[in-house]
Design a protein around this motif. Structure first.
Motif, PDB file in Angstrom:
ATOM      1  N   LEU A  24     -18.733 -40.729   0.132  1.00 17.70           N
ATOM      2  CA  LEU A  24     -19.321 -39.433   0.467  1.00 17.70           C
ATOM      3  C   LEU A  24     -19.777 -38.703  -0.791  1.00 17.70           C
ATOM      4  CD1 LEU A  24     -19.711 -37.916   3.153  1.00 17.70           C
ATOM      5  CD2 LEU A  24     -17.626 -36.687   2.644  1.00 17.70           C
ATOM      6  N   GLY A  25     -18.985 -38.792  -1.867  1.00 16.71           N
ATOM      7  CA  GLY A  25     -19.362 -38.169  -3.133  1.00 16.71           C
ATOM      8  C   GLY A  25     -20.632 -38.776  -3.703  1.00 16.71           C
ATOM      9  N   VAL A  26     -20.757 -40.101  -3.613  1.00 19.02           N
ATOM     10  CA  VAL A  26     -21.974 -40.768  -4.094  1.00 19.02           C
ATOM     11  C   VAL A  26     -23.177 -40.338  -3.255  1.00 19.02           C
ATOM     12  CG1 VAL A  26     -23.111 -43.016  -4.338  1.00 19.02           C
ATOM     13  CG2 VAL A  26     -20.740 -42.739  -5.066  1.00 19.02           C
ATOM     14  N   ALA A  27     -23.010 -40.269  -1.941  1.00 16.57           N
ATOM     15  CA  ALA A  27     -24.109 -39.839  -1.068  1.00 16.57           C
ATOM     16  C   ALA A  27     -24.535 -38.408  -1.384  1.00 16.57           C
ATOM     17  CB  ALA A  27     -23.688 -39.945   0.400  1.00 16.57           C
ATOM     18  N   TYR A  28     -23.560 -37.543  -1.646  1.00 18.80           N
ATOM     19  CA  TYR A  28     -23.881 -36.151  -1.982  1.00 18.80           C
ATOM     20  C   TYR A  28     -24.616 -36.071  -3.318  1.00 18.80           C
ATOM     21  CZ  TYR A  28     -23.460 -31.219  -3.038  1.00 18.80           C
ATOM     22  OH  TYR A  28     -23.752 -29.927  -3.350  1.00 18.80           O
ATOM     23  N   ALA A  29     -24.180 -36.839  -4.300  1.00 13.83           N
ATOM     24  CA  ALA A  29     -24.846 -36.838  -5.607  1.00 13.83           C
ATOM     25  C   ALA A  29     -26.298 -37.295  -5.475  1.00 13.83           C
ATOM     26  CB  ALA A  29     -24.090 -37.728  -6.587  1.00 13.83           C
ATOM     27  N   LEU A  30     -26.534 -38.335  -4.683  1.00  9.04           N
ATOM     28  CA  LEU A  30     -27.900 -38.808  -4.465  1.00  9.04           C
ATOM     29  C   LEU A  30     -28.754 -37.754  -3.752  1.00  9.04           C
ATOM     30  CD1 LEU A  30     -27.237 -42.530  -3.490  1.00  9.04           C
ATOM     31  CD2 LEU A  30     -28.247 -41.667  -5.613  1.00  9.04           C
ATOM     32  N   MET A  31     -28.152 -37.080  -2.773  1.00  2.64           N
ATOM     33  CA  MET A  31     -28.887 -36.003  -2.081  1.00  2.64           C
ATOM     34  C   MET A  31     -29.250 -34.888  -3.057  1.00  2.64           C
ATOM     35  SD  MET A  31     -26.902 -35.674   1.570  1.00  2.64           S
ATOM     36  CE  MET A  31     -27.598 -34.104   1.896  1.00  2.64           C
ATOM     37  N   CYS A  32     -28.324 -34.525  -3.925  1.00  5.55           N
ATOM     38  CA  CYS A  32     -28.589 -33.460  -4.910  1.00  5.55           C
ATOM     39  C   CYS A  32     -29.704 -33.857  -5.869  1.00  5.55           C
ATOM     40  CB  CYS A  32     -27.324 -33.127  -5.698  1.00  5.55           C
ATOM     41  SG  CYS A  32     -26.171 -32.098  -4.786  1.00  5.55           S
ATOM     42  N   VAL A  33     -29.650 -35.092  -6.361  1.00  4.26           N
ATOM     43  CA  VAL A  33     -30.683 -35.554  -7.298  1.00  4.26           C
ATOM     44  C   VAL A  33     -32.057 -35.485  -6.629  1.00  4.26           C
ATOM     45  CG1 VAL A  33     -31.579 -37.612  -8.482  1.00  4.26           C
ATOM     46  CG2 VAL A  33     -29.172 -36.979  -8.711  1.00  4.26           C
ATOM     47  N   PHE A  34     -32.163 -35.985  -5.414  1.00  3.50           N
ATOM     48  CA  PHE A  34     -33.444 -35.976  -4.709  1.00  3.50           C
ATOM     49  C   PHE A  34     -33.903 -34.544  -4.408  1.00  3.50           C
ATOM     50  CE2 PHE A  34     -35.927 -36.018  -0.760  1.00  3.50           C
ATOM     51  CZ  PHE A  34     -37.003 -36.781  -1.184  1.00  3.50           C
ATOM     52  N   SER A  35     -33.023 -33.732  -3.827  1.00  2.00           N
ATOM     53  CA  SER A  35     -33.407 -32.372  -3.424  1.00  2.00           C
ATOM     54  C   SER A  35     -33.771 -31.500  -4.625  1.00  2.00           C
ATOM     55  CB  SER A  35     -32.276 -31.704  -2.637  1.00  2.00           C
ATOM     56  OG  SER A  35     -32.119 -32.332  -1.400  1.00  2.00           O
ATOM     57  N   PHE A  36     -32.952 -31.563  -5.674  1.00  2.00           N
ATOM     58  CA  PHE A  36     -33.257 -30.746  -6.852  1.00  2.00           C
ATOM     59  C   PHE A  36     -34.464 -31.288  -7.618  1.00  2.00           C
ATOM     60  CE2 PHE A  36     -28.921 -29.028  -6.256  1.00  2.00           C
ATOM     61  CZ  PHE A  36     -29.248 -27.677  -6.270  1.00  2.00           C
ATOM     62  N   GLY A  37     -34.715 -32.594  -7.512  1.00  2.00           N
ATOM     63  CA  GLY A  37     -35.938 -33.161  -8.099  1.00  2.00           C
ATOM     64  C   GLY A  37     -37.186 -32.607  -7.429  1.00  2.00           C
ATOM     65  N   LEU A  73     -36.326 -23.475  -5.242  1.00  2.00           N
ATOM     66  CA  LEU A  73     -35.095 -23.835  -5.941  1.00  2.00           C
ATOM     67  C   LEU A  73     -33.893 -23.076  -5.369  1.00  2.00           C
ATOM     68  CD1 LEU A  73     -33.900 -25.533  -8.236  1.00  2.00           C
ATOM     69  CD2 LEU A  73     -34.353 -23.614  -9.774  1.00  2.00           C
ATOM     70  N   ILE A  74     -34.089 -21.822  -5.009  1.00  2.00           N
ATOM     71  CA  ILE A  74     -33.002 -21.015  -4.426  1.00  2.00           C
ATOM     72  C   ILE A  74     -32.588 -21.596  -3.066  1.00  2.00           C
ATOM     73  CG2 ILE A  74     -32.393 -18.737  -3.518  1.00  2.00           C
ATOM     74  CD1 ILE A  74     -34.313 -17.594  -5.676  1.00  2.00           C
ATOM     75  N   PHE A  75     -33.578 -21.921  -2.240  1.00  2.00           N
ATOM     76  CA  PHE A  75     -33.269 -22.487  -0.930  1.00  2.00           C
ATOM     77  C   PHE A  75     -32.590 -23.850  -1.060  1.00  2.00           C
ATOM     78  CE2 PHE A  75     -36.619 -19.494   0.476  1.00  2.00           C
ATOM     79  CZ  PHE A  75     -35.878 -18.825   1.427  1.00  2.00           C
ATOM     80  N   THR A  76     -32.985 -24.625  -2.053  1.00  2.00           N
ATOM     81  CA  THR A  76     -32.357 -25.924  -2.282  1.00  2.00           C
ATOM     82  C   THR A  76     -30.892 -25.753  -2.688  1.00  2.00           C
ATOM     83  OG1 THR A  76     -34.466 -26.904  -2.903  1.00  2.00           O
ATOM     84  CG2 THR A  76     -32.484 -28.064  -3.616  1.00  2.00           C
ATOM     85  N   ALA A  77     -30.619 -24.766  -3.543  1.00  2.00           N
ATOM     86  CA  ALA A  77     -29.236 -24.508  -3.961  1.00  2.00           C
ATOM     87  C   ALA A  77     -28.377 -24.069  -2.778  1.00  2.00           C
ATOM     88  CB  ALA A  77     -29.210 -23.452  -5.061  1.00  2.00           C
ATOM     89  N   ALA A  89     -37.516 -28.977  -8.367  1.00  2.00           N
ATOM     90  CA  ALA A  89     -38.026 -28.809  -9.737  1.00  2.00           C
ATOM     91  C   ALA A  89     -39.544 -28.954  -9.766  1.00  2.00           C
ATOM     92  CB  ALA A  89     -37.367 -29.833 -10.666  1.00  2.00           C
ATOM     93  N   GLY A  90     -40.073 -29.881  -8.988  1.00  2.00           N
ATOM     94  CA  GLY A  90     -41.532 -30.034  -8.906  1.00  2.00           C
ATOM     95  C   GLY A  90     -42.198 -28.777  -8.381  1.00  2.00           C
ATOM     96  N   PHE A  91     -41.621 -28.196  -7.338  1.00  2.00           N
ATOM     97  CA  PHE A  91     -42.175 -26.955  -6.792  1.00  2.00           C
ATOM     98  C   PHE A  91     -42.009 -25.796  -7.785  1.00  2.00           C
ATOM     99  CE2 PHE A  91     -41.912 -29.095  -2.634  1.00  2.00           C
ATOM    100  CZ  PHE A  91     -43.158 -28.755  -2.132  1.00  2.00           C
TER     101      PHE A  91
END
Length: 152
Positions: free
Chosen positions: A25-38, A52-56, A41-43
């Motif tokens: 579950l921790g690995v899945a969450y880390a991958l979700m964070c990397v993708f979502s914050f990536g 970025l606020i909505f993503t956080a 960051a583009g936006f």
């Protein structure tokens, strides 16, 4: 799970059906964070910083849900019938509750409706079991318990 009770009796182990371990579950969450914050960051680089606020906020909500899931992933009920007593161990979020019931005085109320649990009571001590079982499995467990108690 080795117990100090003699194994002449019968035992049941009921637990949650979890598809992911807390580590996975921790690995899945880390991958979700990397993708979502990536993506966020583009936006943000395009001038849309409010994404970025909505993503956080979104990742904080997902983190809360995952923490709840991970905390209860190892919950279980262990029921042991031996030496004229019924030992029930219930673990929820790391807290264990242990109840010992005398089978001579045991009253059992099997579930009649789908959401009901098996209610056991002996000498003023009451406990509900079957949290991790479906309604048909609860009824079958109640029948097995009743049969095992009357034939020991």
């Amino acid at each position: 799970m080795k117990r100090d009770l003699p194994m002449e009796g019968k035992e049941w182990l009921l637990r949650r059906n979890c598809s992911l371990t807390p580590g996975q579950l921790g690995v899945a969450y880390a991958l979700m964070c990397v993708f979502s914050f990536g993506v966020a960051a583009g936006f943000t680089l395009a001038g849309l910083w409010h994404i970025l606020i909505f993503t956080a906020v979104e990742m904080a909500a997902v983190a809360a849900a995952f923490l709840y899931y991970a905390r209860h992933a190892t919950d279980y009920e262990h029921i042991v019938l031996a030496d004229g007593s019924l030992l029930i161990e219930q673990v929820s979020a790391g807290h264990m509750r242990s109840v010992k019931l005398d089978t001579c005085w045991l009253r059992m109320h099997a579930p009649e409706r789908p959401g009901e649990l098996i209610h056991l009571e002996s000498r003023g001590v009451a406990v509900d079991i079957g949290t991790f079982a479906t309604a048909p499995h609860r009824r079958a467990l109640a029948q097995e318990l009743r049969y095992a108690i009357t034939h020991t």
